[in-house]
Design a protein around this motif. Structure first.
Motif, short mmCIF file in Angstrom:
data_model
loop_
_atom_site.label_atom_id
_atom_site.label_comp_id
_atom_site.label_asym_id
_atom_site.label_seq_id
_atom_site.Cartn_x
_atom_site.Cartn_y
_atom_site.Cartn_z
N LYS A 338 0.68 -1.22 -0.21
CA LYS A 338 0.00 0.27 -0.07
C LYS A 338 1.06 1.07 0.16
CE LYS A 338 -3.94 -2.38 0.68
NZ LYS A 338 -3.72 -3.64 0.16
N MET A 339 2.05 1.46 0.98
CA MET A 339 2.73 2.15 1.01
C MET A 339 3.47 2.46 -0.48
SD MET A 339 4.08 2.15 4.82
CE MET A 339 5.22 4.04 5.35
N PHE A 340 3.93 1.79 -1.15
CA PHE A 340 4.77 1.93 -2.61
C PHE A 340 3.26 2.21 -3.53
CE2 PHE A 340 8.05 1.03 0.03
CZ PHE A 340 8.55 1.92 0.34
N GLY A 341 1.94 1.71 -3.72
CA GLY A 341 1.88 2.59 -4.38
C GLY A 341 0.39 0.98 -5.42
N PHE A 342 0.96 -0.20 -5.05
CA PHE A 342 0.53 -1.11 -5.12
C PHE A 342 -1.52 -1.55 -4.44
CE2 PHE A 342 5.06 -1.72 -5.18
CZ PHE A 342 5.32 -1.92 -7.27
N THR A 343 -1.29 -3.05 -5.65
CA THR A 343 -2.82 -3.58 -4.39
C THR A 343 -2.38 -3.95 -3.69
OG1 THR A 343 -3.23 -4.84 -6.10
CG2 THR A 343 -3.93 -2.49 -6.84
N CYS A 344 -1.84 -5.19 -3.28
CA CYS A 344 -1.71 -5.77 -2.66
C CYS A 344 -0.06 -7.22 -2.77
CB CYS A 344 -3.27 -6.81 -3.25
SG CYS A 344 -2.91 -8.23 -4.28
N ALA A 345 -0.26 -7.18 -2.00
CA ALA A 345 0.88 -7.90 -1.79
C ALA A 345 1.71 -8.76 -2.95
CB ALA A 345 1.23 -9.45 -0.72
N ASP A 346 0.36 -9.18 -3.70
CA ASP A 346 0.66 -10.37 -4.71
C ASP A 346 1.32 -9.34 -5.84
OD1 ASP A 346 0.64 -12.90 -4.80
OD2 ASP A 346 -1.28 -13.03 -5.15
N ASP A 347 0.58 -8.31 -6.31
CA ASP A 347 0.77 -7.13 -7.00
C ASP A 347 2.27 -6.94 -6.63
OD1 ASP A 347 0.34 -5.21 -8.97
OD2 ASP A 347 -0.45 -4.41 -7.23
N TYR A 348 2.52 -5.73 -5.33
CA TYR A 348 3.88 -5.90 -5.55
C TYR A 348 4.70 -6.87 -5.85
CZ TYR A 348 7.82 -5.76 -1.56
OH TYR A 348 9.09 -5.52 -1.48
N TYR A 349 4.74 -8.23 -5.27
CA TYR A 349 5.94 -9.87 -5.59
C TYR A 349 5.33 -9.43 -7.19
CZ TYR A 349 5.65 -10.97 -0.63
OH TYR A 349 4.68 -11.15 0.70
N THR A 350 4.24 -9.23 -8.10
CA THR A 350 4.64 -9.32 -9.48
C THR A 350 5.37 -8.89 -9.64
OG1 THR A 350 3.18 -10.62 -9.15
CG2 THR A 350 3.38 -9.87 -11.45
N ASN A 351 5.14 -7.75 -9.67
CA ASN A 351 6.17 -6.06 -10.03
C ASN A 351 7.84 -5.85 -9.72
OD1 ASN A 351 4.26 -3.96 -11.86
ND2 ASN A 351 3.14 -5.19 -10.70
N ALA A 352 7.87 -6.36 -8.27
CA ALA A 352 9.57 -6.31 -7.68
C ALA A 352 10.13 -7.20 -7.74
CB ALA A 352 9.18 -6.38 -6.05
N SER A 353 9.72 -8.97 -8.60
CA SER A 353 10.33 -10.25 -8.51
C SER A 353 11.21 -10.02 -9.87
CB SER A 353 9.71 -11.57 -9.35
OG SER A 353 8.51 -11.73 -7.90
N PRO A 354 12.61 -9.99 -9.64
CA PRO A 354 13.93 -9.88 -11.09
C PRO A 354 13.67 -10.73 -12.18
CG PRO A 354 14.66 -9.72 -8.84
CD PRO A 354 13.42 -10.13 -8.42
N ILE A 355 13.11 -12.06 -11.83
CA ILE A 355 12.75 -13.19 -12.77
C ILE A 355 12.16 -12.86 -14.06
CG2 ILE A 355 10.81 -13.54 -12.02
CD1 ILE A 355 11.60 -16.89 -12.72
N TYR A 356 11.88 -11.88 -14.01
CA TYR A 356 11.63 -11.41 -15.24
C TYR A 356 11.32 -9.95 -15.72
CZ TYR A 356 6.64 -13.10 -12.72
OH TYR A 356 5.91 -14.30 -12.17
N LYS A 357 12.64 -9.65 -15.81
CA LYS A 357 13.50 -8.79 -15.92
C LYS A 357 15.14 -9.14 -15.93
CE LYS A 357 10.95 -5.73 -12.45
NZ LYS A 357 10.81 -5.44 -11.16
#
Length: 462
Positions: A338-357
């Motif tokens: 929430k404090m970094f603008g994501f909807t939930c933990a899953d949303d945060y985890y998906t965007n922060a995972s290096p495996i997709y980059k």
């Protein structure tokens, strides 16, 4: 084992739980579970399993007879990291659980000698605004003269460590490596540790903590060093959460990372997969997730006066909500996301995972992970993208059969990676990077081509 439990003692009484009862309960659980594991997979011999890219980058300079790859360099210089290399680990720490349990403003700690630490004029110390008078017995603020002298044209190497969750420069997993480098090459290397916001007894100056996707701090630190030490090469060492931040930074910067070599230890490549593994394992869910959450809750409490200025934090930081936060995923669901603008933990985890980059990382990169890591998980949850990394010529994987999460305790209880990793950094700098005409060679035609266009499959009209 006691070190990680100590982090919980200061808060468990809030919930009316006896400290001695809690300690005995947790220790008993791990011991009982480990006894069962003895009959299944008792092993004290750690084995190295390497995975290198199909078409690796090559390093070249005027002193080399021919270009050399990371694999060739390691095989020639670091026998502990070679394929099938083995070593005896502590016989009483025979699985990943026992190996693991030991265990605004950003603070940058600089390693110095004891003489340099003690030889200063106290009245010339410059304490930053809004910071405590004394940080730690092993830490002090810099003097005005030391700050003014932060400029040089020398060609020393700089090693920067990004710590694990709520970690600081006091962590033994950092000090064991830095002690080796400092002892061997004190005059050639400058060693630093990045304390995440609010960690290491540093006060917050803005109402925001840290997350795996917050790369701006390390970006500004590298820029800081480049401006003041233009001829120094920079090496990054990321541990656990720090390795995610490091990987995200490298992916964002691509060829412009200004890092000569990046090394990750106990990295988490896919946060969703690792979170599932952490929250659903018997010991992981019951013990690790809770143990990792308590220090975070204490961080919120100690910095609440500053954080409360954040309206999102203020709305979430209520007794009704915080009483329900026992697991790391709960914390990320309520606060981090929430404090970094994501909807939930899953949303945060998906965007922060290096495996997709992965394909965006274009800095020489060595990943060191244990296959029995009970926190990040192994191949079964995609925590180690071995196949994907084979198609990125910059990434090399060194995996071990034992080690747990940032454990790697040998037969003599020293950390296995400290000696070979210190040698790798030193020799790589001295024999490869610091030589004249150093360059990286890559065969562009073997680079994987992006399939998606603007995030979608290309469509052709018929």
């Amino acid at each position: 084992m006691i070190s990680i439990l100590d982090k919980l003692y200061s808060v468990i009484n809030i919930f009316g739980i006896s400290t001695s009862f809690f300690q005995n309960f947790c220790v008993s659980l791990v011991i009982i579970y480990s006894i069962f594991q003895i009959f299944n997979n008792y092993d004290i011999i750690n084995r190295v399993i390497t995975s290198y890219p199909y078409n690796p980058i090559e390093f070249n300079n005027e002193s080399l007879k021919s270009p050399i790859t990371i694999k060739e360099f390691i095989n020639e210089n670091i026998p502990e990291f070679k394929e099938n290399a083995w070593s005896l680990f502590n016989p009483f720490l025979f699985n990943g659980h026992l190996q693991t349990i030991d265990g605004g403003c950003v603070a940058l700690d600089h390693v110095v000698s004891i003489d340099e630490f003690n030889n200063y004029e106290k009245d010339k110390i410059l304490k930053p605004d809004n910071q405590p008078e004394i940080v730690d017995n092993n830490l002090r603020y810099m003097t005005k003269e030391e700050i003014d002298n932060q400029y040089s044209t020398d060609s020393k190497a700089i090693v920067i460590t990004l710590t694990g969750l709520s970690g600081s420069s006091a962590e033994s997993y950092i000090r064991c490596l830095y002690n080796k480098i400092f002892t061997k090459r004190r005059e050639e290397f400058e060693l630093y540790v990045v304390n995440s916001r609010g960690c290491g007894n540093v006060n917050l100056t803005t109402p925001k903590l840290f997350c795996a996707l917050w790369t701006e701090d390390i970006r500004q630190i590298i820029k800081f060093f480049q401006e003041r030490y233009p001829n120094r090469k920079i090496y990054l060492f990321g541990v656990s959460l720090g390795s995610i931040v490091m990987s995200n930074y490298l992916a964002e910067e691509g060829e412009n990372s200004n890092v000569s070599l990046a090394i990750s230890l106990a990295s988490i490549w896919d946060l969703r997969g690792s979170s599932y593994f952490l929250e659903n394992g018997f010991i992981s869910s019951l013990f690790y997730s809770t143990a990792m959450t308590f220090p975070l809750m204490m961080l919120l409490k100690s910095h609440s006066n500053e954080l409360i200025r954040n309206p999102i934090f203020k709305s979430q930081y209520t007794n009704q909500i915080i009483r329900k936060i026992w697991k790391l995923r709960d914390f990320d669901n309520v606060f981090t996301s929430k404090m970094f603008g994501f909807t939930c933990a899953d949303d945060y985890y998906t965007n922060a995972s290096p495996i997709y980059k992965l394909t965006k990382i274009k800095t020489p990169f060595i990943n060191i992970s244990s296959l029995d890591d009970p926190i990040t998980g192994g191949l079964q949850v995609g925590a180690l993208p071995i196949d994907q990394c084979k198609y990125n010529p910059f990434i090399s994987m060194i995996n071990t059969t034992l080690g747990g999460h940032v454990g790697f305790f040998k037969f003599n209880s020293e950390r296995w990676y400290a000696e070979p990793l210190s040698n790798l950094i030193i020799k790589f700098h001295e024999e490869i990077v610091s030589k004249n005409n150093f360059n990286i060679q890559i065969n562009e035609k073997h680079l994987p081509k992006p399939v998606l266009v603007n995030g979608q499959l290309p469509v052709k009209s018929i």
